[in-house]
Design an enzyme around this catalytic site. Sequence first.
Site, PDB file in Angstrom:
ATOM      1  N   ASP A   1      32.246 -60.724-101.759  1.00 17.07           N
ATOM      2  CA  ASP A   1      33.298 -61.572-102.317  1.00 17.07           C
ATOM      3  C   ASP A   1      32.679 -62.816-102.940  1.00 17.07           C
ATOM      4  OD1 ASP A   1      35.902 -60.659-102.134  1.00 17.07           O
ATOM      5  OD2 ASP A   1      36.549 -62.264-100.807  1.00 17.07           O
TER       6      ASP A   1
ATOM      7  N   TYR B   1      32.322 -66.839-103.469  1.00 19.96           N
ATOM      8  CA  TYR B   1      32.642 -67.992-102.635  1.00 19.96           C
ATOM      9  C   TYR B   1      34.042 -68.492-103.000  1.00 19.96           C
ATOM     10  CZ  TYR B   1      27.612 -68.308-101.565  1.00 19.96           C
ATOM     11  OH  TYR B   1      26.327 -68.050-101.161  1.00 19.96           O
TER      12      TYR B   1
ATOM     13  N   PHE C   1      25.969 -64.749-104.012  1.00 23.19           N
ATOM     14  CA  PHE C   1      25.173 -65.650-103.177  1.00 23.19           C
ATOM     15  C   PHE C   1      24.827 -66.975-103.856  1.00 23.19           C
ATOM     16  CE2 PHE C   1      24.161 -61.488-101.203  1.00 23.19           C
ATOM     17  CZ  PHE C   1      24.587 -61.755 -99.910  1.00 23.19           C
TER      18      PHE C   1
ATOM     19  N   HIS D   1      22.964 -58.689 -92.814  1.00 20.51           N
ATOM     20  CA  HIS D   1      23.418 -59.685 -93.788  1.00 20.51           C
ATOM     21  C   HIS D   1      22.770 -61.041 -93.483  1.00 20.51           C
ATOM     22  CE1 HIS D   1      26.276 -62.254 -95.991  1.00 20.51           C
ATOM     23  NE2 HIS D   1      26.550 -61.172 -96.702  1.00 20.51           N
TER      24      HIS D   1
END
Length: 222
Positions: free
Chosen positions: A65, A67, A78, A187
């Site tokens: 997703d 931010y 990221f 992750h």
Amino acid sequence: MKFIINDNWNKIFETQFSEEYFLELQSFVEQEYKTQTIFPPENLIFNAFNLCPFDKIKVVILGQDPYHGKNQSHGLCFSVQDDVKIPPSLRNIFKELQADLNIDTPQTGHLENWAKQGVLLLNATFTVREAQAGSHQNKGWETFSDYIIKKISNEKENVVFLLWGAYARKKSILIDENKHKILSSAHPSPLSAHRGFLGNKHFSKTNKYLISKDIKPIIWKN
């Protein structure tokens, strides 16, 4: 809504733009931008593709997703815009970079330099409501991003796919491992980074693989 995207990718996407799922997705996203605060900014939804043309892809990093905080998201998984506090997951990515390649933690979390070298920073979902993580999941973006992953797998060779976390690892079924390199781990989130992300050495392993295929390695220094 007219998505801003370069010609290199437009030819790859054009078959999807007329599909029923994408027309429904587009209608939903248009309405969301009119009535809600949505990230990233509309003109940056396809930023990852504009910075990394299809024929230049060497590495794919898959996020889930965007931010959902103000001024963070700009279309690269990221990555955050300049002058924005580096989020915890990205901080762990930089921590691993330092341990793996002795690269000092950068002052900015903007990963445009990676993208311009051929790192496709791909989120599975491209848009999100402010402060509502996952709010645009299961609206059609995942069908579109799965198509992109399969297209890269089918039409290119020797791409490194970095799959971090259970969600990303599930996408391995879309990738031909006889043609490409898959590197998987936990992750980088603080909840899971110590369960296999930290210490995975994915950045040096990526470059080792690229060099073995006579492909110029990535300069990971941000």
